[in-house]
Design a protein around this motif. Structure first.
Motif, PDB file in Angstrom:
ATOM      1  N   MET A  82      54.748  -2.800  32.655  1.00  0.00           N
ATOM      2  CA  MET A  82      54.596  -4.010  33.480  1.00  0.00           C
ATOM      3  C   MET A  82      55.957  -4.517  33.957  1.00  0.00           C
ATOM      4  SD  MET A  82      51.601  -5.224  34.066  1.00  0.00           S
ATOM      5  CE  MET A  82      50.449  -3.900  34.152  1.00  0.00           C
ATOM      6  N   ALA A  83      55.948  -5.192  35.075  1.00  0.00           N
ATOM      7  CA  ALA A  83      57.201  -5.732  35.622  1.00  0.00           C
ATOM      8  C   ALA A  83      57.581  -7.023  34.881  1.00  0.00           C
ATOM      9  CB  ALA A  83      57.023  -6.026  37.098  1.00  0.00           C
ATOM     10  N   GLU A  84      58.866  -7.357  34.981  1.00  0.00           N
ATOM     11  CA  GLU A  84      59.326  -8.629  34.426  1.00  0.00           C
ATOM     12  C   GLU A  84      59.126  -9.713  35.486  1.00  0.00           C
ATOM     13  OE1 GLU A  84      63.625 -10.555  33.158  1.00  0.00           O
ATOM     14  OE2 GLU A  84      63.483  -8.376  33.362  1.00  0.00           O
ATOM     15  N   LEU A  85      58.664 -10.897  35.049  1.00  0.00           N
ATOM     16  CA  LEU A  85      58.522 -12.030  35.977  1.00  0.00           C
ATOM     17  C   LEU A  85      59.669 -13.004  35.740  1.00  0.00           C
ATOM     18  CD1 LEU A  85      55.661 -10.878  36.274  1.00  0.00           C
ATOM     19  CD2 LEU A  85      54.759 -13.182  36.050  1.00  0.00           C
ATOM     20  N   GLY A  86      60.251 -13.562  36.811  1.00  0.00           N
ATOM     21  CA  GLY A  86      61.331 -14.515  36.609  1.00  0.00           C
ATOM     22  C   GLY A  86      61.720 -15.213  37.891  1.00  0.00           C
ATOM     23  N   LYS A  87      62.757 -16.045  37.760  1.00  0.00           N
ATOM     24  CA  LYS A  87      63.196 -16.842  38.917  1.00  0.00           C
ATOM     25  C   LYS A  87      64.669 -16.579  39.235  1.00  0.00           C
ATOM     26  CE  LYS A  87      60.042 -20.563  37.494  1.00  0.00           C
ATOM     27  NZ  LYS A  87      58.924 -20.281  38.383  1.00  0.00           N
TER      28      LYS A  87
ATOM     29  N   SER B 243      49.545 -14.752  43.513  1.00  0.00           N
ATOM     30  CA  SER B 243      50.358 -15.191  42.367  1.00  0.00           C
ATOM     31  C   SER B 243      51.142 -13.987  41.859  1.00  0.00           C
ATOM     32  CB  SER B 243      49.477 -15.739  41.239  1.00  0.00           C
ATOM     33  OG  SER B 243      48.825 -14.677  40.576  1.00  0.00           O
ATOM     34  N   ALA B 244      52.200 -14.275  41.074  1.00  0.00           N
ATOM     35  CA  ALA B 244      53.006 -13.189  40.508  1.00  0.00           C
ATOM     36  C   ALA B 244      52.159 -12.331  39.567  1.00  0.00           C
ATOM     37  CB  ALA B 244      54.213 -13.766  39.772  1.00  0.00           C
ATOM     38  N   ALA B 245      51.230 -12.967  38.857  1.00  0.00           N
ATOM     39  CA  ALA B 245      50.367 -12.216  37.937  1.00  0.00           C
ATOM     40  C   ALA B 245      49.490 -11.214  38.706  1.00  0.00           C
ATOM     41  CB  ALA B 245      49.495 -13.179  37.130  1.00  0.00           C
ATOM     42  N   HIS B 246      49.020 -11.613  39.895  1.00  0.00           N
ATOM     43  CA  HIS B 246      48.232 -10.672  40.713  1.00  0.00           C
ATOM     44  C   HIS B 246      49.060  -9.434  41.064  1.00  0.00           C
ATOM     45  CE1 HIS B 246      45.651 -14.163  42.607  1.00  0.00           C
ATOM     46  NE2 HIS B 246      45.314 -13.922  41.353  1.00  0.00           N
ATOM     47  N   VAL B 247      50.334  -9.670  41.422  1.00  0.00           N
ATOM     48  CA  VAL B 247      51.199  -8.532  41.787  1.00  0.00           C
ATOM     49  C   VAL B 247      51.370  -7.627  40.569  1.00  0.00           C
ATOM     50  CG1 VAL B 247      53.458  -7.804  42.646  1.00  0.00           C
ATOM     51  CG2 VAL B 247      52.470  -9.972  43.435  1.00  0.00           C
ATOM     52  N   ASN B 248      51.606  -8.258  39.427  1.00  0.00           N
ATOM     53  CA  ASN B 248      51.825  -7.490  38.207  1.00  0.00           C
ATOM     54  C   ASN B 248      50.607  -6.641  37.856  1.00  0.00           C
ATOM     55  OD1 ASN B 248      53.697  -6.751  36.323  1.00  0.00           O
ATOM     56  ND2 ASN B 248      53.402  -8.528  34.985  1.00  0.00           N
ATOM     57  N   ALA B 249      49.420  -7.201  38.063  1.00  0.00           N
ATOM     58  CA  ALA B 249      48.197  -6.478  37.717  1.00  0.00           C
ATOM     59  C   ALA B 249      48.043  -5.217  38.577  1.00  0.00           C
ATOM     60  CB  ALA B 249      46.982  -7.389  37.889  1.00  0.00           C
ATOM     61  N   GLN B 250      48.453  -5.277  39.832  1.00  0.00           N
ATOM     62  CA  GLN B 250      48.206  -4.118  40.695  1.00  0.00           C
ATOM     63  C   GLN B 250      49.415  -3.201  40.884  1.00  0.00           C
ATOM     64  OE1 GLN B 250      46.311  -6.150  44.083  1.00  0.00           O
ATOM     65  NE2 GLN B 250      44.552  -4.814  43.710  1.00  0.00           N
ATOM     66  N   LEU B 251      50.627  -3.757  40.838  1.00  0.00           N
ATOM     67  CA  LEU B 251      51.805  -2.917  41.122  1.00  0.00           C
ATOM     68  C   LEU B 251      52.845  -2.973  40.008  1.00  0.00           C
ATOM     69  CD1 LEU B 251      52.402  -3.692  44.924  1.00  0.00           C
ATOM     70  CD2 LEU B 251      51.222  -1.713  43.944  1.00  0.00           C
ATOM     71  N   GLY B 252      52.523  -3.663  38.912  1.00  0.00           N
ATOM     72  CA  GLY B 252      53.491  -3.891  37.833  1.00  0.00           C
ATOM     73  C   GLY B 252      54.041  -2.619  37.208  1.00  0.00           C
ATOM     74  N   ASN B 253      53.289  -1.517  37.311  1.00  0.00           N
ATOM     75  CA  ASN B 253      53.813  -0.263  36.734  1.00  0.00           C
ATOM     76  C   ASN B 253      54.727   0.480  37.712  1.00  0.00           C
ATOM     77  OD1 ASN B 253      51.791   0.309  38.494  1.00  0.00           O
ATOM     78  ND2 ASN B 253      50.831   1.920  37.262  1.00  0.00           N
TER      79      ASN B 253
ATOM     80  N   GLN C 227      60.133  -3.144  38.961  1.00  0.00           N
ATOM     81  CA  GLN C 227      60.756  -3.696  37.746  1.00  0.00           C
ATOM     82  C   GLN C 227      60.627  -5.208  37.652  1.00  0.00           C
ATOM     83  OE1 GLN C 227      64.923  -2.811  36.959  1.00  0.00           O
ATOM     84  NE2 GLN C 227      64.638  -0.850  37.960  1.00  0.00           N
ATOM     85  N   TYR C 228      60.650  -5.885  38.818  1.00  0.00           N
ATOM     86  CA  TYR C 228      60.839  -7.331  38.780  1.00  0.00           C
ATOM     87  C   TYR C 228      59.987  -8.015  39.845  1.00  0.00           C
ATOM     88  CZ  TYR C 228      63.492 -11.680  38.052  1.00  0.00           C
ATOM     89  OH  TYR C 228      63.867 -12.960  37.738  1.00  0.00           O
ATOM     90  N   ILE C 229      59.451  -9.187  39.473  1.00  0.00           N
ATOM     91  CA  ILE C 229      58.710 -10.013  40.437  1.00  0.00           C
ATOM     92  C   ILE C 229      59.306 -11.415  40.383  1.00  0.00           C
ATOM     93  CG2 ILE C 229      56.454 -10.952  41.097  1.00  0.00           C
ATOM     94  CD1 ILE C 229      55.213  -8.619  39.399  1.00  0.00           C
TER      95      ILE C 229
END
Ligand code: TXA
Ligand code: MG
Length: 319
Positions: free
Chosen positions: A1-6, A146-156, A159-161
């Motif tokens: 999964m990708a890392e989420l941050g600001k 949302s960032a979580a939506h991106v992670n669910a589909q492209l998180g693999n 690296q980063y959202i």
């Protein structure tokens, strides 16, 4: 999964290394990379599984940058930029040489927009190149809000959202072709046509969308696949027709309950189409993740963003 941050500096460092990342915009999240580098553009098509005939939107930090990437810009185009940028309006203009052909799928035009999200604008201002960013979903699927939506589909695959919260508009930008001749509407979206028409002083032509129309390469008739069948119509009548199935009901403002209704999502209890637009894509995702067999839904009132919502529902129902 990708890392989420600001962390904008970290995002910049990744982009400078030709990496892709997820970025927030006011419309939907994008899958962003350096728009001037062919190797990065190729990665975007690969990660999204997007066909090469479907060109990308190039995001710039301000109105003053447009002349670096487009030429022969009409006064009408300038008026629209001044009125609506930053904001959910994409303009298709004659491209300059510096934009690689891969970004535009070989078309002599480039789609440009200045997004209205403080985090993405701050990032764009630190970069010395614009960002190509299609919606951050695999081709043909629902756009992420949302960032979580991106992670669910492209998180693999990334690296980063950059996490900028939930998208305020919730529908992709309105696309107007204004490269030559009369301006044409290529996609209904987050900016209401009537507002654009008020600035231009006349009614816009809407081009006919089809899978093979070369002036609107990305406007496929079926899109926003939620992985379940969707039927649009009169919800009460549809519920009667589809007995003994696990039903999902996506309604505009009314609550539905009944024996066969497993999940009802109301887009806007107070009947506000802008609020409905904000919630549409995440509602479709909730149905995808649920155990319903069939989604029943209805058109929303065709005022304001209502027409763009109905366009998305029609295309989601074509799957
Ligand atoms: O709100 C949005 O526009 C979002 C955010 C991330 O900015 N982006 C987005 O990108 O929706 P995408 O790639 O999912 O949709 C871009 C659309 C496609 O339908 C594509 O065919 C069209 O823009 N497009 C891009 N360049 C074009 C061009 N030169 N001529 C005609 N259509 C173009
Ligand atoms: Mg898209």
């Amino acid at each position: 999964m990708a890392e989420l941050g600001k962390n904008i500096a970290y995002a910049q460092a990744l982009l400078d290394k030709d990496e892709l990342l997820g970025v927030p915009t006011e419309t939907v999240y994008g899958l962003a990379g350096n728009a001037l580098k062919t190797n990065v553009l190729a990665k975007i098509f690969e990660v999204k599984q997007r066909p090469a005939f479907d060109p990308l939107i190039v995001h710039i930090s301000s109105f003053s940058e447009v002349e670096k990437y487009a030429q022969n810009i009409s006064n009408e185009a300038y008026r629209l930029m001044q009125a609506f940028w930053p904001g959910p309006l994409t303009l298709v203009l004659e491209k300059k040489e510096i934009i690689p052909d891969l970004a535009t799928s070989g078309h002599p035009t480039v789609a440009l927009r200045v997004p209205q999200h403080p985090m993405l604008l701050a990032l764009l201002q630190t970069l010395n190149y614009p960002l190509a960013a299609p919606s951050a979903n695999p081709f043909g699927f629902t756009s992420p809000t949302s960032a979580a939506h991106v992670n669910a589909q492209l998180g693999n695959k990334i690296q980063y959202i950059l996490d900028g919260g939930a998208c305020k508009v919730g529908l992709e930008s309105t696309i107007i072709s204004i490269a030559s001749g009369e301006p044409e509407v290529l996609r209904l979206g987050g900016l209401v046509l009537e507002e654009i028409e008020a600035v231009l002083g006349y009614k816009l032509e809407r081009i006919k969308t089809s899978s093979s129309n070369p002036s609107a390469p990305g406007m496929l008739l079926s899109h926003y696949n939620p992985g379940k069948n969707i039927v649009v119509g009169d919800i009460a009548a549809l519920v009667n027709q589809h007995k003994n199935k696990r039903l999902g009901v996506l309604s505009f403002s009314e609550v539905y309950s009944g024996e066969d209704i497993e999940l009802n999502i109301v887009l806007s209890p107070k009947g506000d189409v802008s609020e409905a637009a904000q919630h549409l894509f995440s509602a479709l995702r909730q149905f995808s993740d649920s155990n319903v067999d069939l989604i029943l839904t209805e058109f929303v009132p065709p005022k304001g963003l209502g027409k763009a919502i109905n366009d998305r529902l029609t295309r989601a129902a074509r799957y």
